[in-house]
Design a protein around this motif. Sequence first.
Motif, mmCIF file in Angstrom:
data_model
loop_
_atom_site.group_PDB
_atom_site.id
_atom_site.type_symbol
_atom_site.label_atom_id
_atom_site.label_comp_id
_atom_site.label_asym_id
_atom_site.label_seq_id
_atom_site.Cartn_x
_atom_site.Cartn_y
_atom_site.Cartn_z
ATOM 1 N N VAL A 94 -16.817 -3.339 9.146
ATOM 2 C CA VAL A 94 -18.420 -3.179 8.949
ATOM 3 C C VAL A 94 -18.525 -4.294 7.698
ATOM 4 O O VAL A 94 -18.292 -3.498 6.392
ATOM 5 C CB VAL A 94 -19.215 -1.954 8.729
ATOM 6 N N LEU A 95 -18.502 -5.324 7.529
ATOM 7 C CA LEU A 95 -18.275 -6.205 6.333
ATOM 8 C C LEU A 95 -19.353 -5.799 5.484
ATOM 9 O O LEU A 95 -20.440 -5.497 5.705
ATOM 10 C CB LEU A 95 -18.351 -7.689 6.741
ATOM 11 N N PRO A 96 -19.030 -5.838 4.090
ATOM 12 C CA PRO A 96 -17.733 -6.371 3.507
ATOM 13 C C PRO A 96 -16.475 -5.042 3.613
ATOM 14 O O PRO A 96 -15.673 -5.263 2.958
ATOM 15 C CB PRO A 96 -17.913 -6.696 2.157
ATOM 16 N N ASP A 97 -16.737 -4.014 4.225
ATOM 17 C CA ASP A 97 -15.790 -2.913 4.172
ATOM 18 C C ASP A 97 -14.662 -3.026 5.626
ATOM 19 O O ASP A 97 -15.175 -3.872 6.400
ATOM 20 C CB ASP A 97 -16.479 -1.686 4.270
ATOM 21 N N GLY A 98 -13.709 -2.448 5.343
ATOM 22 C CA GLY A 98 -12.908 -2.411 6.373
ATOM 23 C C GLY A 98 -11.585 -3.238 6.287
ATOM 24 O O GLY A 98 -11.642 -4.198 5.632
ATOM 25 N N LEU A 99 -10.429 -3.088 6.986
ATOM 26 C CA LEU A 99 -9.232 -3.642 6.851
ATOM 27 C C LEU A 99 -8.606 -3.684 8.450
ATOM 28 O O LEU A 99 -7.542 -3.929 8.687
ATOM 29 C CB LEU A 99 -8.047 -3.118 5.877
ATOM 30 N N SER A 106 -14.656 -11.129 4.325
ATOM 31 C CA SER A 106 -15.491 -11.149 3.258
ATOM 32 C C SER A 106 -14.848 -11.240 1.884
ATOM 33 O O SER A 106 -15.124 -11.611 1.097
ATOM 34 C CB SER A 106 -16.631 -9.728 3.473
ATOM 35 N N LEU A 107 -13.655 -10.356 2.080
ATOM 36 C CA LEU A 107 -12.993 -9.969 0.886
ATOM 37 C C LEU A 107 -11.774 -10.757 0.792
ATOM 38 O O LEU A 107 -11.044 -10.778 -0.152
ATOM 39 C CB LEU A 107 -12.526 -8.350 0.788
ATOM 40 N N GLN A 108 -11.239 -11.730 1.600
ATOM 41 C CA GLN A 108 -10.310 -12.320 1.906
ATOM 42 C C GLN A 108 -8.906 -11.502 1.567
ATOM 43 O O GLN A 108 -8.056 -12.029 0.833
ATOM 44 C CB GLN A 108 -10.259 -13.470 0.671
ATOM 45 N N ILE A 109 -8.863 -10.687 2.237
ATOM 46 C CA ILE A 109 -7.513 -9.886 2.166
ATOM 47 C C ILE A 109 -6.691 -9.879 3.750
ATOM 48 O O ILE A 109 -7.405 -10.165 4.930
ATOM 49 C CB ILE A 109 -7.944 -8.334 2.399
ATOM 50 N N TYR A 110 -5.604 -10.054 3.559
ATOM 51 C CA TYR A 110 -4.599 -10.772 4.697
ATOM 52 C C TYR A 110 -3.522 -9.545 4.734
ATOM 53 O O TYR A 110 -2.919 -9.052 3.671
ATOM 54 C CB TYR A 110 -3.943 -11.971 4.419
ATOM 55 N N GLU A 111 -3.128 -9.265 5.734
ATOM 56 C CA GLU A 111 -1.791 -8.122 6.427
ATOM 57 C C GLU A 111 -0.647 -8.723 6.315
ATOM 58 O O GLU A 111 -0.725 -9.524 7.389
ATOM 59 C CB GLU A 111 -2.296 -7.229 7.425
ATOM 60 N N ILE A 112 0.375 -8.512 5.573
ATOM 61 C CA ILE A 112 1.518 -8.930 5.580
ATOM 62 C C ILE A 112 2.408 -8.075 6.587
ATOM 63 O O ILE A 112 3.173 -8.652 7.595
ATOM 64 C CB ILE A 112 2.246 -8.854 4.322
ATOM 65 N N SER A 113 2.272 -6.823 6.704
ATOM 66 C CA SER A 113 3.122 -5.960 7.483
ATOM 67 C C SER A 113 2.411 -4.670 7.386
ATOM 68 O O SER A 113 1.925 -4.150 6.544
ATOM 69 C CB SER A 113 4.505 -5.921 7.139
ATOM 70 N N TYR A 156 -0.971 -5.549 -2.836
ATOM 71 C CA TYR A 156 -0.893 -4.088 -2.541
ATOM 72 C C TYR A 156 0.087 -4.076 -1.508
ATOM 73 O O TYR A 156 0.355 -4.597 -0.390
ATOM 74 C CB TYR A 156 -2.193 -3.526 -1.960
ATOM 75 N N LYS A 157 1.359 -3.381 -1.940
ATOM 76 C CA LYS A 157 2.627 -3.353 -1.139
ATOM 77 C C LYS A 157 3.316 -1.938 -0.736
ATOM 78 O O LYS A 157 4.187 -1.678 -0.139
ATOM 79 C CB LYS A 157 3.532 -3.986 -1.758
ATOM 80 N N ALA A 158 2.120 -1.011 -0.888
ATOM 81 C CA ALA A 158 2.952 0.414 -0.599
ATOM 82 C C ALA A 158 2.696 0.862 0.692
ATOM 83 O O ALA A 158 3.595 1.823 1.170
ATOM 84 C CB ALA A 158 2.044 1.323 -1.518
ATOM 85 N N GLY A 159 2.416 0.156 1.550
ATOM 86 C CA GLY A 159 2.344 0.046 2.955
ATOM 87 C C GLY A 159 1.153 0.673 3.455
ATOM 88 O O GLY A 159 0.867 1.979 3.185
ATOM 89 N N PRO A 160 0.269 -0.138 4.357
ATOM 90 C CA PRO A 160 0.700 -1.379 4.853
ATOM 91 C C PRO A 160 0.563 -2.315 3.622
ATOM 92 O O PRO A 160 0.272 -1.856 2.364
ATOM 93 C CB PRO A 160 -0.425 -1.941 5.862
ATOM 94 N N THR A 161 1.070 -3.516 3.737
ATOM 95 C CA THR A 161 1.320 -4.563 2.704
ATOM 96 C C THR A 161 0.218 -5.685 2.916
ATOM 97 O O THR A 161 -0.051 -6.284 3.957
ATOM 98 C CB THR A 161 2.881 -5.244 2.768
ATOM 99 N N TYR A 162 -0.803 -6.066 1.762
ATOM 100 C CA TYR A 162 -1.616 -6.882 1.764
ATOM 101 C C TYR A 162 -1.659 -7.834 0.466
ATOM 102 O O TYR A 162 -1.091 -7.481 -0.326
ATOM 103 C CB TYR A 162 -2.797 -6.277 1.817
ATOM 104 N N ILE A 163 -2.302 -8.856 0.908
ATOM 105 C CA ILE A 163 -2.509 -9.674 -0.308
ATOM 106 C C ILE A 163 -4.057 -10.025 -0.301
ATOM 107 O O ILE A 163 -4.797 -10.105 0.848
ATOM 108 C CB ILE A 163 -1.858 -11.210 -0.394
ATOM 109 N N LYS A 164 -4.606 -10.415 -1.316
ATOM 110 C CA LYS A 164 -5.997 -10.749 -1.560
ATOM 111 C C LYS A 164 -6.030 -11.982 -2.276
ATOM 112 O O LYS A 164 -5.584 -12.080 -3.468
ATOM 113 C CB LYS A 164 -6.726 -9.535 -2.383
ATOM 114 N N LEU A 165 -6.929 -12.793 -1.655
ATOM 115 C CA LEU A 165 -7.012 -14.336 -2.139
ATOM 116 C C LEU A 165 -8.360 -14.366 -2.983
ATOM 117 O O LEU A 165 -9.403 -13.734 -2.597
ATOM 118 C CB LEU A 165 -6.930 -15.355 -0.970
ATOM 119 N N GLU A 166 -8.376 -15.367 -4.060
ATOM 120 C CA GLU A 166 -9.625 -15.893 -4.665
ATOM 121 C C GLU A 166 -10.696 -16.447 -3.785
ATOM 122 O O GLU A 166 -11.681 -16.204 -4.191
ATOM 123 C CB GLU A 166 -9.250 -16.489 -5.809
ATOM 124 N N ARG A 167 -10.309 -16.988 -2.777
ATOM 125 C CA ARG A 167 -10.918 -17.765 -1.840
ATOM 126 C C ARG A 167 -10.268 -18.035 -0.517
ATOM 127 O O ARG A 167 -9.157 -17.720 -0.369
ATOM 128 C CB ARG A 167 -11.475 -19.138 -2.423
#
Length: 831
Positions: free
Chosen positions: A472-477, A507-514, A556-567
């Motif tokens: 429910v944007l901007p929340d959630g992964l 909304s937050l530009q968060i991407y899941e690596i693993s 954030y890499k503690a598991g799951p692993t994410y990156i957050k972009l500026e745009r």
Amino acid sequence: MATAGPNYASTAVSDSALAGNVWSNPGNAGAGDDSYSTAYSNGTQYLKATGFGFSIPTGAVIEGIVVEWERKASGSTVKDKAVRIVKAGTVGATDKSVTTDWPTTDAFASYGGSSDLWGETWTAADINAASFGAAIATNSTFVRTASVDAVRITVYYTPQINLASDAAAVATAAADLTTTIALSGDLAASATLAGDLTTGIALQGAATAAAAAAAYFSVVLDGAIQAQASASADLSTGIALSGNAAGIATLSGNLTTQIPLAGDSASVATAAAGLSTQIAPAGAMSSVASASASLTTSIRLAGSLAASAAASADLSVGRVFIPPASQRIYLAEITCYDPTLPGIRTLRYSSGADGYDNGGILYEPLIQQPATLRREIPTDVVGGHVSASYGALTLVNASGQLKALRDYYFGGYELTLKVGEAGAPYASFTTRLKATVETASFEPNRVAIRLRGREETLKTPLQTLSYGGTNVLPDGLDGTPDDQKGKQRPLGFGRLAAITPPCVNTSLQIYEISTSAFDDIVNVFDGGTFLTRGTEYTSLSAFKSSTVGAGGYNIYKAGPTYIKLEREPFRTLAVCAAEKWDYTQISAAGILKRILQSLGYTAADWVEQDFLDLDAANAGSLGILVGDGETIAGVLDRICISVGAWWGFDNLNRFRVRRFDGPAGNPVATITDEHIQEFGPVGPVQRPLWEVTVQGDWNYAVQPNANLTGQAQEQPARAQWWDKASRDQVISVPSVKANRPLAEKTTLTSYQNGISQCLAEGTRRRARFDDCHDPIAVTLGAPDAWMDLIDLGSEVVLVSDQCGYPAGRAKVVVMTQPDFQRNRLDLILWG
């Protein structure tokens, strides 16, 4: 040892010697005719059955008694209250009851054993008496109906010598005769002379590969003491060897006969004892080096010998049996779910004629064919998983005694097959096979326990997590219904050179690596241009609410692993990430072991040395990104193919992995013409390779040059790398093509990271087929130890004139199929 029975009871009564509910229609328990004696199960009297009609020979030594009750209950909780023997009409003190529930369908339960005397001493007369029998009583938590259809008894005994003598004109005379016959050394006959003795020993046919043979028989003496005026002692021994007697060190037969003539022989002038014995070992006696017979006979005549005419004794030998020196048998232990317990039950069966008694735990002699396992490793240039096929374990069911198994659940439970010598302690048996049961198949007169390989459990997806689209944007992964819902979440192992991760929050530009934890995010690119590394967070909530610097990313890499972009990226997003920095964890061996551990495997489920050997052979790092719906087996294949290895499960259901190499000079056995029963060529054969292309250092974020930013385009080498899925290494040896016109070229896929690793592996695999390789199939009459010693990947030396290797050739075992029933071993040898 001889057996009598099983005999059924002729009489059964409800016996109030034990207080409880009375059995109705107790006489119905006499025969297995589906007519039942019944009682309320919550504490019954004895159901006492007698009149089994045995005729054990007088003087026989009773060795053991087996009692089998055919019974059922109307529901659960019905158990044995007492299970006892009956001697001379009296219920014995030894209780054999067990705590398992009675089944709800008719089935026999066995008590006692071939060496179990139920705490009593026995004579043949005790067993033959009409008052001999068995008693049973029940108890239960709830009131059920206990029903008994039949009871039967089997008696194990050793026959003895019985003397029936009619004394005419005299009282009696006594003679003790002991005869020992031992075959050893050269052919010779010796004897000490006393009494009348005639012995003929005929060795006929062949006795194959026997170290020793012993004779057991029953002897009955009858005859009359007649008048005779003189006493004489004559000995005649004839030994005839016929057939083939060459090659065995010794063959021995031991004969002990005791003839007691007891009493006082008044008025007897002389006495004589006559003995005539013939022992004929039948069968083949190939491989006997020498044989000899030595005979010693002593006769003592006791009593008063005066004024009588004569005394004589006649000996008749009915049956002579020479058993083998030893008998190898198989024990099967099959777990299953019994809904009538309810719970896990272990079924136990044996091969051979007599079954096996493990301290009162009985294995019924119902194995017709032990289970088999055929395993073969791929011998081409690629590698991968072992092909495995199982042969069913079959059980004899001619009389329908296994009908209760129809209601049991077998799928997914385990079969254990052991081998050892009949009569040997259970601890001496060797586990020959462990396998997962597929099903129990009922066929005419038999039950087939069908098996499946453990690898079947690996044909399911490795990554089981997917996006639910619940953001429910901007929340959630978890993505939204419009972008990620239903898609597989990423899972990676090793060092990933470039991947394009999914956006899980637009909304937050968060991407899941693993979905797993990573040691580091090395670089992030937008259209081939580096983004700036920002802050690394250990709190997921802090990470989600963080502010990212211009042109940068947070981690954030503690598991799951994410990156957050500026745009939002302008072009293709690509991430270089290291799941582990420890290279022992991201080598082929390291990733394999960690995947197995994630499935719940422990050190008992693999052979640790395999991982050490594979690391010693190739410790380079890999990068594996699990594909959509990719199975565990598929991932294991890709890992092993990367380094030219194979994987599978051995006969003990343990995970095995080894690199496929040629012979290294460490043979475990030497195979000669003496072992080979059959042989033949195997095809097709991998042709020599003159050129190998290795695809490695994989790029999971392929993008054409036109997609790159201007900064990335200014670096031609990097721009070229972004345009290709892999960096290919070519190993070419044209001289191989010139000398061997049918030489081929091939392309291999490797998920190793470094191009130097790919080059080295391609060079090794191309050269592996340079030599002349001649795969050959052989069937061996193998020593029993070879069943465990020779395995897939083992090295052997083949020394064989008939196969064309008189000087010997080192080879690697690439297929193994033991035939447990005939003690044969089928192999395919490569090299």
